[in-house]
Scaffold this motif. Sequence first.
Motif, PDB file in Angstrom:
ATOM      1  N   TYR A 107       0.853  -1.190   0.000  1.00 48.45           N
ATOM      2  CA  TYR A 107       0.000   0.000   0.000  1.00 48.45           C
ATOM      3  C   TYR A 107       0.886   1.236   0.000  1.00 48.45           C
ATOM      4  O   TYR A 107       2.082   1.166   0.258  1.00 48.45           O
ATOM      5  N   ILE A 108       0.280   2.358  -0.332  1.00 50.70           N
ATOM      6  CA  ILE A 108       1.020   3.615  -0.483  1.00 50.70           C
ATOM      7  C   ILE A 108       0.466   4.642   0.498  1.00 50.70           C
ATOM      8  O   ILE A 108      -0.750   4.773   0.659  1.00 50.70           O
ATOM      9  N   ILE A 109       1.389   5.381   1.127  1.00 45.49           N
ATOM     10  CA  ILE A 109       1.016   6.470   2.020  1.00 45.49           C
ATOM     11  C   ILE A 109       1.502   7.762   1.381  1.00 45.49           C
ATOM     12  O   ILE A 109       2.655   7.859   0.952  1.00 45.49           O
ATOM     13  N   LEU A 110       0.630   8.756   1.320  1.00 41.74           N
ATOM     14  CA  LEU A 110       0.984  10.043   0.726  1.00 41.74           C
ATOM     15  C   LEU A 110       0.604  11.160   1.693  1.00 41.74           C
ATOM     16  O   LEU A 110      -0.529  11.242   2.147  1.00 41.74           O
ATOM     17  N   SER A 111       1.585  11.997   2.015  1.00 44.04           N
ATOM     18  CA  SER A 111       1.372  13.170   2.857  1.00 44.04           C
ATOM     19  C   SER A 111       2.480  14.155   2.564  1.00 44.04           C
ATOM     20  O   SER A 111       3.596  13.771   2.231  1.00 44.04           O
ATOM     21  N   GLU A 112       2.188  15.426   2.710  1.00 42.84           N
ATOM     22  CA  GLU A 112       3.222  16.437   2.475  1.00 42.84           C
ATOM     23  C   GLU A 112       4.188  16.519   3.647  1.00 42.84           C
ATOM     24  O   GLU A 112       5.300  16.971   3.507  1.00 42.84           O
ATOM     25  N   GLY A 113       3.742  16.143   4.840  1.00 39.60           N
ATOM     26  CA  GLY A 113       4.624  16.112   5.991  1.00 39.60           C
ATOM     27  C   GLY A 113       4.939  17.462   6.583  1.00 39.60           C
ATOM     28  O   GLY A 113       5.855  17.591   7.365  1.00 39.60           O
ATOM     29  N   ASN A 114       4.200  18.509   6.219  1.00 41.12           N
ATOM     30  CA  ASN A 114       4.411  19.812   6.842  1.00 41.12           C
ATOM     31  C   ASN A 114       3.093  20.292   7.460  1.00 41.12           C
ATOM     32  O   ASN A 114       2.045  19.713   7.235  1.00 41.12           O
ATOM     33  N   TRP A 115       3.180  21.349   8.237  1.00 38.83           N
ATOM     34  CA  TRP A 115       1.992  21.784   8.985  1.00 38.83           C
ATOM     35  C   TRP A 115       0.945  22.458   8.122  1.00 38.83           C
ATOM     36  O   TRP A 115      -0.158  22.708   8.566  1.00 38.83           O
ATOM     37  N   ASP A 116       1.274  22.731   6.876  1.00 46.31           N
ATOM     38  CA  ASP A 116       0.269  23.315   5.991  1.00 46.31           C
ATOM     39  C   ASP A 116      -0.568  22.249   5.308  1.00 46.31           C
ATOM     40  O   ASP A 116      -1.596  22.541   4.719  1.00 46.31           O
ATOM     41  N   GLU A 117      -0.107  21.027   5.366  1.00 46.45           N
ATOM     42  CA  GLU A 117      -0.805  19.930   4.699  1.00 46.45           C
ATOM     43  C   GLU A 117      -2.073  19.580   5.481  1.00 46.45           C
ATOM     44  O   GLU A 117      -2.072  19.547   6.699  1.00 46.45           O
ATOM     45  N   SER A 118      -3.124  19.317   4.769  1.00 48.42           N
ATOM     46  CA  SER A 118      -4.374  19.016   5.457  1.00 48.42           C
ATOM     47  C   SER A 118      -4.956  17.666   5.069  1.00 48.42           C
ATOM     48  O   SER A 118      -6.131  17.431   5.262  1.00 48.42           O
TER      49      SER A 118
END
Length: 149
Positions: A71-82
């Motif tokens: 499976y794949i996990i996607l996140s920007e990893g910064n506090w602006d990411e929602s």
Amino acid sequence: MLNNVRHQDGVTLLELLVSITILSSLLVLTGSILLSGMKASNQAQQTTLLQQEANYILSLLTTQHETQEEYIILSEGNWDESSITISNLEESFTISNPNFTYALTIDDKPVKSEISVFPESQSLPIKLVIRSRRNPDLEFKVQTIISRL
């Protein structure tokens, strides 16, 4: 008749002012207690919502880790990411809430792009931090290891 006016039982102006002052002090004190109680209740509610969001994300990750080959996990990893997206070959789940910001790290490295996870060959050490946008000082952190038995 003048004698009757002097012996009337009544409230003097001084007594009236003292009672208004005492009543005003009691109303201010009661209002202050009520407002602080409402603030504490709101903060407890926000903390509960953060915990529920973290539990949902970890539950979803655990289910994917236990049932999928990849499976794949996607996140920007910064506090602006929602949002955080978890997808496999069959379906995709996007967790997004405009009231929260998410930071996801795996192996102490922020998730800034797609990460492919192969559950049979690896455990997944995760740190998830969810912050409230309304009150940035309010956050919930979870650090765990997801593995397949």
